[in-house]
Scaffold this active site. Sequence first.
Site, PDB file in Angstrom:
ATOM      1  N   ARG A  95       0.842  -1.194   0.000  1.00  0.00           N
ATOM      2  CA  ARG A  95       0.000   0.000   0.000  1.00  0.00           C
ATOM      3  C   ARG A  95       0.874   1.240   0.000  1.00  0.00           C
ATOM      4  O   ARG A  95       1.909   1.278   0.668  1.00  0.00           O
ATOM      5  CB  ARG A  95      -0.874   0.078   1.263  1.00  0.00           C
ATOM      6  N   ASN A 111      12.338  -0.112   3.704  1.00  0.00           N
ATOM      7  CA  ASN A 111      11.592  -0.887   2.711  1.00  0.00           C
ATOM      8  C   ASN A 111      12.581  -1.666   1.859  1.00  0.00           C
ATOM      9  O   ASN A 111      13.733  -1.246   1.676  1.00  0.00           O
ATOM     10  CB  ASN A 111      10.779   0.056   1.810  1.00  0.00           C
ATOM     11  N   HIS A 113      12.954  -3.199  -2.015  1.00  0.00           N
ATOM     12  CA  HIS A 113      12.354  -3.048  -3.340  1.00  0.00           C
ATOM     13  C   HIS A 113      13.146  -3.909  -4.335  1.00  0.00           C
ATOM     14  O   HIS A 113      14.380  -3.857  -4.362  1.00  0.00           O
ATOM     15  CB  HIS A 113      12.397  -1.575  -3.775  1.00  0.00           C
ATOM     16  N   SER A 140      17.054  -3.477  -3.548  1.00  0.00           N
ATOM     17  CA  SER A 140      17.532  -2.324  -2.779  1.00  0.00           C
ATOM     18  C   SER A 140      16.808  -2.229  -1.438  1.00  0.00           C
ATOM     19  O   SER A 140      15.614  -2.514  -1.355  1.00  0.00           O
ATOM     20  CB  SER A 140      17.239  -1.013  -3.538  1.00  0.00           C
ATOM     21  N   ASP A 149       9.196   4.676  -3.366  1.00  0.00           N
ATOM     22  CA  ASP A 149      10.456   3.963  -3.645  1.00  0.00           C
ATOM     23  C   ASP A 149      11.608   4.948  -3.900  1.00  0.00           C
ATOM     24  O   ASP A 149      12.561   4.626  -4.612  1.00  0.00           O
ATOM     25  CB  ASP A 149      10.304   3.020  -4.849  1.00  0.00           C
ATOM     26  N   GLN A 177      18.345 -13.452  -2.619  1.00  0.00           N
ATOM     27  CA  GLN A 177      19.314 -12.447  -2.159  1.00  0.00           C
ATOM     28  C   GLN A 177      18.666 -11.409  -1.249  1.00  0.00           C
ATOM     29  O   GLN A 177      19.301 -10.894  -0.332  1.00  0.00           O
ATOM     30  CB  GLN A 177      19.967 -11.757  -3.352  1.00  0.00           C
TER      31      GLN A 177
END
Length: 224
Positions: A95, A111, A113, A140, A149, A177
């Site tokens: 979200r 976060n 990404h 990342s 992001d 990873q």
Amino acid sequence: MNKNKIPVVVLISGRGSNLQSIIEAMQHQQLDIDIKAVISNRPDATGLEKARAAGIPAITVDHQQFANRHDFDLALQKSIDRYHPELLVLAGFMRILGEDFVNHYLGRMLNIHPSLLPRYPGLNTHQRALDNKDRWHGASIHFVTSELDGGPVVLQVRLPVLEDDDQESLAERVLQQEHKLYCQAIQWFAEKRLILHQGQAYLDGNKITQPVIMDAKLDRNLTS
Ligand code: GRF
């Protein structure tokens, strides 16, 4: 590793494989964190089961029950703040969060990404890397700011795109990873080595001008 474990809340929306790897690293004493709760915006997120299996409170704040984003954000914030987290970990949380929410947790929300940011913010990152015939792809970890992001990237893993890769094979290799990558960044944060100050990320007191790159071939030992 120090003995002070920081309180953490993890936000998810789906299967929770990153959550699982964080739980396992915590159980193996590789992370100085204590996951106080896992919160999903979707009641059917299978990651909630993973939290329950580990004895962690698993809560749903269903975004569909709210008239607008603001009301959802407020309810989510209320659920989170009961646990007084020092760190909020977004692990496949799908979200978009409003500016007030993001500012409330600024400097204490990470976060993951699945791309080499700033390439491919948003969705379908693996397919976009394939469509562009990128030689390198990856994942990342970044501090969350109100730009989607777009917050300061602190750590990345890079891996080569193989000739016969399709979206599934690439996503799977990146995901393996991701699990190591997120644990590393979380441990840096727990050790107070990783901080955000005035919009800038620092590791061990040094400005992170270029994200630290973790080599996909190296299996780094978190405690070293
Ligand atoms: C991961 O690829 C993560 O990078 C992205 O969403 C996916 C979540 O996977 N943000 P999981 O729920 O942790 O298995």
